[in-house]
Design a protein around this motif. Structure first.
Motif, PDB file in Angstrom:
ATOM      1  N   MET A   1       0.836  -1.186   0.000  1.00  0.00           N
ATOM      2  CA  MET A   1       0.000   0.000   0.000  1.00  0.00           C
ATOM      3  C   MET A   1       0.879   1.247   0.000  1.00  0.00           C
ATOM      4  SD  MET A   1      -3.146   0.804   2.496  1.00  0.00           S
ATOM      5  CE  MET A   1      -3.555   2.466   2.881  1.00  0.00           C
ATOM      6  N   THR A   2       0.498   2.248  -0.769  1.00  0.00           N
ATOM      7  CA  THR A   2       1.254   3.483  -0.896  1.00  0.00           C
ATOM      8  C   THR A   2       0.961   4.400   0.287  1.00  0.00           C
ATOM      9  OG1 THR A   2       1.160   3.303  -3.297  1.00  0.00           O
ATOM     10  CG2 THR A   2       1.655   5.457  -2.402  1.00  0.00           C
ATOM     11  N   ASP A   3       1.987   4.991   0.866  1.00  0.00           N
ATOM     12  CA  ASP A   3       1.848   5.926   1.973  1.00  0.00           C
ATOM     13  C   ASP A   3       1.669   7.337   1.402  1.00  0.00           C
ATOM     14  OD1 ASP A   3       2.101   7.622   4.169  1.00  0.00           O
ATOM     15  OD2 ASP A   3       3.736   6.479   5.056  1.00  0.00           O
ATOM     16  N   LEU A   4       0.422   7.769   1.300  1.00  0.00           N
ATOM     17  CA  LEU A   4       0.112   9.065   0.694  1.00  0.00           C
ATOM     18  C   LEU A   4       0.710  10.220   1.480  1.00  0.00           C
ATOM     19  CD1 LEU A   4      -3.626   8.437  -0.266  1.00  0.00           C
ATOM     20  CD2 LEU A   4      -1.588   8.162  -1.694  1.00  0.00           C
ATOM     21  N   THR A   5       0.715  10.113   2.796  1.00  0.00           N
ATOM     22  CA  THR A   5       1.281  11.193   3.613  1.00  0.00           C
ATOM     23  C   THR A   5       2.775  11.328   3.357  1.00  0.00           C
ATOM     24  OG1 THR A   5      -0.430  10.910   5.296  1.00  0.00           O
ATOM     25  CG2 THR A   5       1.605  12.032   5.975  1.00  0.00           C
ATOM     26  N   ALA A   6       3.486  10.217   3.253  1.00  0.00           N
ATOM     27  CA  ALA A   6       4.932  10.273   2.987  1.00  0.00           C
ATOM     28  C   ALA A   6       5.210  10.891   1.621  1.00  0.00           C
ATOM     29  CB  ALA A   6       5.543   8.882   3.076  1.00  0.00           C
ATOM     30  N   ILE A   7       4.418  10.547   0.619  1.00  0.00           N
ATOM     31  CA  ILE A   7       4.605  11.129  -0.711  1.00  0.00           C
ATOM     32  C   ILE A   7       4.418  12.642  -0.657  1.00  0.00           C
ATOM     33  CG2 ILE A   7       3.618  11.290  -3.040  1.00  0.00           C
ATOM     34  CD1 ILE A   7       3.065   8.248  -2.822  1.00  0.00           C
ATOM     35  N   ALA A   8       3.342  13.102  -0.006  1.00  0.00           N
ATOM     36  CA  ALA A   8       3.074  14.540   0.088  1.00  0.00           C
ATOM     37  C   ALA A   8       4.152  15.248   0.908  1.00  0.00           C
ATOM     38  CB  ALA A   8       1.693  14.772   0.685  1.00  0.00           C
ATOM     39  N   GLN A   9       4.610  14.633   1.991  1.00  0.00           N
ATOM     40  CA  GLN A   9       5.667  15.238   2.806  1.00  0.00           C
ATOM     41  C   GLN A   9       6.971  15.351   2.023  1.00  0.00           C
ATOM     42  OE1 GLN A   9       5.509  12.604   6.209  1.00  0.00           O
ATOM     43  NE2 GLN A   9       4.226  14.013   7.366  1.00  0.00           N
ATOM     44  N   ASN A  10       7.326  14.322   1.253  1.00  0.00           N
ATOM     45  CA  ASN A  10       8.534  14.371   0.427  1.00  0.00           C
ATOM     46  C   ASN A  10       8.418  15.438  -0.651  1.00  0.00           C
ATOM     47  OD1 ASN A  10       9.860  12.335   1.829  1.00  0.00           O
ATOM     48  ND2 ASN A  10       9.121  10.724   0.474  1.00  0.00           N
ATOM     49  N   TYR A  11       7.234  15.578  -1.213  1.00  0.00           N
ATOM     50  CA  TYR A  11       6.966  16.604  -2.235  1.00  0.00           C
ATOM     51  C   TYR A  11       7.236  17.992  -1.659  1.00  0.00           C
ATOM     52  CZ  TYR A  11       4.083  19.316  -5.550  1.00  0.00           C
ATOM     53  OH  TYR A  11       3.620  20.222  -6.466  1.00  0.00           O
ATOM     54  N   VAL A  12       6.648  18.273  -0.511  1.00  0.00           N
ATOM     55  CA  VAL A  12       6.830  19.572   0.144  1.00  0.00           C
ATOM     56  C   VAL A  12       8.300  19.771   0.514  1.00  0.00           C
ATOM     57  CG1 VAL A  12       6.299  20.862   2.266  1.00  0.00           C
ATOM     58  CG2 VAL A  12       4.456  19.812   0.928  1.00  0.00           C
ATOM     59  N   ALA A  13       8.949  18.736   1.014  1.00  0.00           N
ATOM     60  CA  ALA A  13      10.366  18.836   1.382  1.00  0.00           C
ATOM     61  C   ALA A  13      11.224  19.177   0.160  1.00  0.00           C
ATOM     62  CB  ALA A  13      10.840  17.537   2.025  1.00  0.00           C
ATOM     63  N   ALA A  14      10.907  18.588  -0.994  1.00  0.00           N
ATOM     64  CA  ALA A  14      11.666  18.880  -2.216  1.00  0.00           C
ATOM     65  C   ALA A  14      11.526  20.353  -2.600  1.00  0.00           C
ATOM     66  CB  ALA A  14      11.201  17.978  -3.361  1.00  0.00           C
ATOM     67  N   TRP A  15      10.312  20.897  -2.493  1.00  0.00           N
ATOM     68  CA  TRP A  15      10.083  22.310  -2.837  1.00  0.00           C
ATOM     69  C   TRP A  15      10.770  23.241  -1.841  1.00  0.00           C
ATOM     70  CZ3 TRP A  15       8.009  24.576  -7.096  1.00  0.00           C
ATOM     71  CH2 TRP A  15       7.366  23.742  -8.011  1.00  0.00           C
ATOM     72  N   ASN A  16      10.962  22.795  -0.617  1.00  0.00           N
ATOM     73  CA  ASN A  16      11.597  23.636   0.404  1.00  0.00           C
ATOM     74  C   ASN A  16      13.119  23.536   0.407  1.00  0.00           C
ATOM     75  OD1 ASN A  16       9.252  24.755   1.489  1.00  0.00           O
ATOM     76  ND2 ASN A  16       8.961  23.053   2.910  1.00  0.00           N
ATOM     77  N   GLU A  17      13.665  22.477  -0.157  1.00  0.00           N
ATOM     78  CA  GLU A  17      15.112  22.227  -0.049  1.00  0.00           C
ATOM     79  C   GLU A  17      15.911  23.194  -0.917  1.00  0.00           C
ATOM     80  OE1 GLU A  17      18.268  21.504   1.364  1.00  0.00           O
ATOM     81  OE2 GLU A  17      16.810  20.012   2.100  1.00  0.00           O
ATOM     82  N   THR A  18      16.843  23.906  -0.299  1.00  0.00           N
ATOM     83  CA  THR A  18      17.678  24.856  -1.030  1.00  0.00           C
ATOM     84  C   THR A  18      19.040  24.273  -1.408  1.00  0.00           C
ATOM     85  OG1 THR A  18      18.465  25.800   1.059  1.00  0.00           O
ATOM     86  CG2 THR A  18      16.569  26.872   0.017  1.00  0.00           C
TER      87      THR A  18
END
Length: 120
Positions: A1-18
């Motif tokens: 089963m796919t962890d939707l919260t982890a996918i969304a958290q990684n997405y946000v982390a990628a946009w925040n990473e400088t």
């Protein structure tokens, strides 16, 4: 089963990473190589395209951070999640909702919708 919260958290982390190297690692974790991103303002393809989009947003909105709004949900190969963008500790300036297609636990495509934008 796919962890939707982890996918969304990684997405946000990628946009925040400088840091470019850490962001590249997050892109590998979050997106397939040939990811497609579309929203009303911008579009990009592949990890190079995502890097250009992220760097562009970071330059346009220095010091702003993305955060998740609510709980991600989805069904089948789809994920839906909402986000905030703004300086930490104050109300968000921009808000959006993204719909993604998941392939092997990573985002294959993202279509973004802007829910709140500043008056021009």
């Amino acid at each position: 089963m796919t962890d939707l919260t982890a996918i969304a958290q990684n997405y946000v982390a990628a946009w925040n990473e400088t840091d470019a190297a850490r962001r590249a690692s997050l892109l590998d974790t979050t997106f397939v190589q040939n990811v497609s991103y579309r929203d009303p303002i911008m579009q990009g393809d592949g990890h190079d395209g995502m890097t250009q989009l992220i760097e562009g947003v970071q330059q346009q909105f220095p010091g702003f951070r993305f955060s998740l709004r609510g709980t991600p949900d989805g069904f089948g190969d789809y994920i839906r999640f909402s986000w905030n963008l703004g300086p930490e500790g104050v109300d968000s300036v921009i808000e959006g909702t993204d719909i993604g297609v998941i392939e092997n636990g990573r985002l294959k495509s993202v279509t973004g919708f802007l829910d709140k934008v500043p008056a021009q």
